[in-house]
Design an enzyme around this catalytic site. Structure first.
Site, PDB file in Angstrom:
ATOM      1  N   LEU A   1       3.944   5.553   7.329  1.00  0.00           N
ATOM      2  CA  LEU A   1       5.159   4.882   7.817  1.00  0.00           C
ATOM      3  C   LEU A   1       5.046   3.374   7.627  1.00  0.00           C
ATOM      4  O   LEU A   1       3.984   2.792   7.921  1.00  0.00           O
ATOM      5  CB  LEU A   1       5.319   5.192   9.310  1.00  0.00           C
TER       6      LEU A   1
ATOM      7  N   ALA B   1       0.073   4.413   2.607  1.00  0.00           N
ATOM      8  CA  ALA B   1      -0.373   3.974   3.947  1.00  0.00           C
ATOM      9  C   ALA B   1       0.530   4.508   5.062  1.00  0.00           C
ATOM     10  O   ALA B   1       0.419   4.054   6.201  1.00  0.00           O
ATOM     11  CB  ALA B   1      -0.431   2.458   4.000  1.00  0.00           C
TER      12      ALA B   1
ATOM     13  N   GLU C   1       1.398  13.201   5.216  1.00  0.00           N
ATOM     14  CA  GLU C   1       2.568  14.098   5.316  1.00  0.00           C
ATOM     15  C   GLU C   1       3.222  14.257   3.943  1.00  0.00           C
ATOM     16  O   GLU C   1       3.642  15.351   3.559  1.00  0.00           O
ATOM     17  CB  GLU C   1       3.555  13.539   6.344  1.00  0.00           C
TER      18      GLU C   1
ATOM     19  N   LEU D   1       4.989   0.336   8.985  1.00  0.00           N
ATOM     20  CA  LEU D   1       4.837  -0.091  10.374  1.00  0.00           C
ATOM     21  C   LEU D   1       5.530  -1.421  10.639  1.00  0.00           C
ATOM     22  O   LEU D   1       5.999  -1.675  11.756  1.00  0.00           O
ATOM     23  CB  LEU D   1       3.346  -0.219  10.713  1.00  0.00           C
TER      24      LEU D   1
ATOM     25  N   GLU E   1      -2.143   7.940  13.856  1.00  0.00           N
ATOM     26  CA  GLU E   1      -0.992   7.791  14.755  1.00  0.00           C
ATOM     27  C   GLU E   1      -1.418   7.471  16.189  1.00  0.00           C
ATOM     28  O   GLU E   1      -0.813   6.633  16.853  1.00  0.00           O
ATOM     29  CB  GLU E   1      -0.141   9.081  14.738  1.00  0.00           C
TER      30      GLU E   1
ATOM     31  N   ARG F   1       0.836  -1.212   0.000  1.00  0.00           N
ATOM     32  CA  ARG F   1       0.000   0.000   0.000  1.00  0.00           C
ATOM     33  C   ARG F   1       0.871   1.264   0.000  1.00  0.00           C
ATOM     34  O   ARG F   1       0.542   2.284   0.602  1.00  0.00           O
ATOM     35  CB  ARG F   1      -0.972   0.008   1.178  1.00  0.00           C
TER      36      ARG F   1
ATOM     37  N   GLY G   1       5.865  12.201  12.441  1.00  0.00           N
ATOM     38  CA  GLY G   1       7.301  12.507  12.417  1.00  0.00           C
ATOM     39  C   GLY G   1       7.777  13.023  11.080  1.00  0.00           C
ATOM     40  O   GLY G   1       8.966  13.251  10.879  1.00  0.00           O
TER      41      GLY G   1
ATOM     42  N   ARG H   1      -2.217   3.930  16.726  1.00  0.00           N
ATOM     43  CA  ARG H   1      -1.048   3.044  16.591  1.00  0.00           C
ATOM     44  C   ARG H   1      -0.049   3.254  17.729  1.00  0.00           C
ATOM     45  O   ARG H   1       1.012   2.636  17.751  1.00  0.00           O
ATOM     46  CB  ARG H   1      -0.324   3.307  15.267  1.00  0.00           C
TER      47      ARG H   1
ATOM     48  N   GLY I   1       1.864   9.092   7.532  1.00  0.00           N
ATOM     49  CA  GLY I   1       2.959   9.631   6.723  1.00  0.00           C
ATOM     50  C   GLY I   1       2.580   9.827   5.266  1.00  0.00           C
ATOM     51  O   GLY I   1       3.219  10.607   4.555  1.00  0.00           O
TER      52      GLY I   1
HETATM   53  C1  1HE Z   1       1.681  -2.013   5.388  1.00  0.00           C
HETATM   54  C2  1HE Z   1       1.184  -0.748   5.772  1.00  0.00           C
HETATM   55  C3  1HE Z   1       2.014   0.074   6.556  1.00  0.00           C
HETATM   56  C4  1HE Z   1      -0.337  -1.758   4.638  1.00  0.00           C
HETATM   57  N1  1HE Z   1       3.245  -0.394   6.874  1.00  0.00           N
HETATM   58  N2  1HE Z   1       2.910  -2.411   5.730  1.00  0.00           N
HETATM   59  N3  1HE Z   1      -0.336   3.905   8.799  1.00  0.00           N
HETATM   60  C5  1HE Z   1      -1.459   3.227   9.119  1.00  0.00           C
HETATM   61  O1  1HE Z   1      -1.821   3.081  10.263  1.00  0.00           O
HETATM   62  C6  1HE Z   1      -2.227   2.611   7.971  1.00  0.00           C
HETATM   63  C7  1HE Z   1      -1.982   1.123   7.967  1.00  0.00           C
HETATM   64  N4  1HE Z   1      -2.596   0.469   6.826  1.00  0.00           N
HETATM   65  C8  1HE Z   1      -3.934   0.253   6.724  1.00  0.00           C
HETATM   66  O2  1HE Z   1      -4.724   0.701   7.537  1.00  0.00           O
HETATM   67  C9  1HE Z   1      -4.395  -0.572   5.566  1.00  0.00           C
HETATM   68  O3  1HE Z   1      -3.328  -1.382   5.148  1.00  0.00           O
HETATM   69  C10 1HE Z   1      -4.889   0.259   4.361  1.00  0.00           C
HETATM   70  C11 1HE Z   1      -6.224   0.924   4.720  1.00  0.00           C
HETATM   71  C12 1HE Z   1      -3.900   1.310   3.928  1.00  0.00           C
HETATM   72  C13 1HE Z   1      -5.118  -0.684   3.168  1.00  0.00           C
HETATM   73  O4  1HE Z   1      -5.941  -1.743   3.556  1.00  0.00           O
HETATM   74  P1  1HE Z   1      -6.001  -3.079   2.679  1.00  0.00           P
HETATM   75  O5  1HE Z   1      -7.052  -3.969   3.291  1.00  0.00           O
HETATM   76  O6  1HE Z   1      -6.098  -2.738   1.244  1.00  0.00           O
HETATM   77  O7  1HE Z   1      -4.547  -3.767   2.819  1.00  0.00           O
HETATM   78  P2  1HE Z   1      -3.938  -4.629   4.037  1.00  0.00           P
HETATM   79  O8  1HE Z   1      -4.413  -6.055   3.894  1.00  0.00           O
HETATM   80  O9  1HE Z   1      -4.136  -3.978   5.338  1.00  0.00           O
HETATM   81  O10 1HE Z   1      -2.377  -4.567   3.708  1.00  0.00           O
HETATM   82  C14 1HE Z   1      -1.857  -5.150   2.530  1.00  0.00           C
HETATM   83  C15 1HE Z   1      -0.378  -5.295   2.739  1.00  0.00           C
HETATM   84  O11 1HE Z   1       0.202  -4.005   2.882  1.00  0.00           O
HETATM   85  C16 1HE Z   1      -0.022  -6.064   3.995  1.00  0.00           C
HETATM   86  O12 1HE Z   1       1.190  -6.709   3.759  1.00  0.00           O
HETATM   87  P3  1HE Z   1       1.275  -8.319   3.554  1.00  0.00           P
HETATM   88  O13 1HE Z   1       2.715  -8.591   3.349  1.00  0.00           O
HETATM   89  O14 1HE Z   1       0.658  -8.913   4.776  1.00  0.00           O
HETATM   90  O15 1HE Z   1       0.451  -8.582   2.304  1.00  0.00           O
HETATM   91  C17 1HE Z   1       0.186  -4.957   5.006  1.00  0.00           C
HETATM   92  O16 1HE Z   1       1.020  -5.329   6.073  1.00  0.00           O
HETATM   93  C18 1HE Z   1       0.863  -3.929   4.134  1.00  0.00           C
HETATM   94  N5  1HE Z   1       0.732  -2.590   4.701  1.00  0.00           N
HETATM   95  N6  1HE Z   1      -0.072  -0.626   5.299  1.00  0.00           N
HETATM   96  C19 1HE Z   1       3.649  -1.598   6.464  1.00  0.00           C
HETATM   97  N7  1HE Z   1       1.654   1.298   6.946  1.00  0.00           N
HETATM   98  C20 1HE Z   1       7.089   9.540  10.283  1.00  0.00           C
HETATM   99  S1  1HE Z   1       5.925   9.050  11.371  1.00  0.00           S
HETATM  100  C21 1HE Z   1       4.521   8.643  10.459  1.00  0.00           C
HETATM  101  C22 1HE Z   1       3.599   7.826  11.305  1.00  0.00           C
HETATM  102  C23 1HE Z   1       2.555   7.132  10.512  1.00  0.00           C
HETATM  103  O17 1HE Z   1       2.543   7.145   9.305  1.00  0.00           O
HETATM  104  S2  1HE Z   1       1.380   6.313  11.422  1.00  0.00           S
HETATM  105  C24 1HE Z   1       0.244   5.746  10.256  1.00  0.00           C
HETATM  106  C25 1HE Z   1       0.627   4.384   9.729  1.00  0.00           C
END
Ligand code: 1HE
Length: 268
Positions: free
Chosen positions: A72, A70, A122, A74, A142, A33, A150, A145, A119
């Protein structure tokens, strides 16, 4: 040394440029993503360090897959088990990338879809114009989580939506979409096809003299960081250079001899 498109060895991004200097930068980790791992951030720095010196007239920032970004990575963050100083240094790299975008002087138009979260927001807020489609939604998860922003959200997202809305987004995970997202300032356009609109905007912006665009896409941001007194001074200096550039002579002449388009609703 000036780079060319062939000089980049990108894994997480894809870069191309057409004959008009419109660059397309694609977030290219759709299976994840387009989550931003440390390597992607380094690639963003590499690209945005070079693009302004490559004759780039505008950039369309788009994404593979159904989600823009999606945020950072994570999973990487979890696996790396970072110490505070590690993450601080990582954030400094995010800032390096996003500052190069915001202050680089080349218009960046973000074509958004799906999740623009954490992010990812961002990143989007470092572009100069954001175009959303019906699938686009914005959030700062954030808080949920156990994290904090950042990558400049406290500066750029707060600038877009204001402090109170940003705090609400972070405390509650509130999601903004559609008209509401436009109303609060997260995107400037809501259209059926965000990519087509982003290219339309990029091409229109590319018609402006590059020096004018440089000022628009760097000076305004710099001046916001200054006192009003210093900003007024800096504005005078920038206007002195931009408003006397050779590229504006023909445009002023066209206005004076009444061949230039007038500024009227319904005309562009
Ligand atoms: C990821 C990430 C990720 C997906 N890091 N791997 N961001 C978030 O809290 C958002 C986290 N992501 C989600 O809520 C959902 O993935 C989505 C709404 C974006 C998409 O949902 P979906 O159902 O299409 O996909 P999925 O099944 O959740 O994820 C598909 C794959 O993408 C899966 O990997 P796989 O190897 O198991 O297939 C997920 O792990 C991967 N994936 N999002 C890593 N974010 C400088 S500080 C900034 C702080 C932040 O950004 S906090 C917000 C983080």
């Amino acid at each position: 040394m000036k780079k060319t498109i062939e000089d980049f060895a990108l894994e997480n991004l894809a870069l191309s440029m057409d004959d008009d200097g419109i660059a397309t930068l694609t977030l290219n980790r759709p299976a994840k993503r387009n989550a931003l791992n440390a390597d992607t951030v380094e690639e963003l720095i590499e690209v945005f360090s070079a693009l302004p010196r490559m004759g780039t007239r505008a950039v369309v920032l788009r994404a593979e897959g159904t989600h823009f970004c999606a945020g950072l990575d994570l999973v990487e963050h979890h696996e790396e088990d970072r110490r505070p100083e590690d993450f601080m240094h990582l954030c400094l790299r995010w800032h390096e990338a996003f500052n190069k975008m915001e202050y680089g002087g080349v218009p960046i138009i973000a074509a958004l879809k799906g999740a623009v979260v954490g992010g990812g927001l961002e990143l989007a807020s470092s572009a100069h114009i954001r175009v959303a489609d019906a699938s686009t939604y914005f959030a700062l998860p954030e808080g949920q989580r156990g994290l904090f922003t950042g990558g400049g959200a406290t500066i750029r997202v707060a600038d877009l939506v204001g402090k109170a809305r940003m705090i609400d987004m972070m405390l509650t995970g509130r999601i903004y979409a559609q008209d509401e997202a436009i109303q609060v300032g997260l995107a400037q356009y809501l259209v059926e096809d965000s990519e087509a609109k982003a290219y339309e905007i990029a091409r229109a912006a590319a018609e402006n003299p590059p020096l004018s665009n440089f000022a628009i896409c760097s000076a305004i941001s710099h001046m916001q960081n200054m006192s009003a007194l210093d900003a007024a001074y800096a504005e005078s200096v920038v206007a002195g250079i931009v408003n006397t550039q050779p590229a504006s002579r023909g445009r002023l002449e066209a206005f004076a001899n009444k061949t230039a388009a007038r500024v009227k609703p319904g005309q562009s």
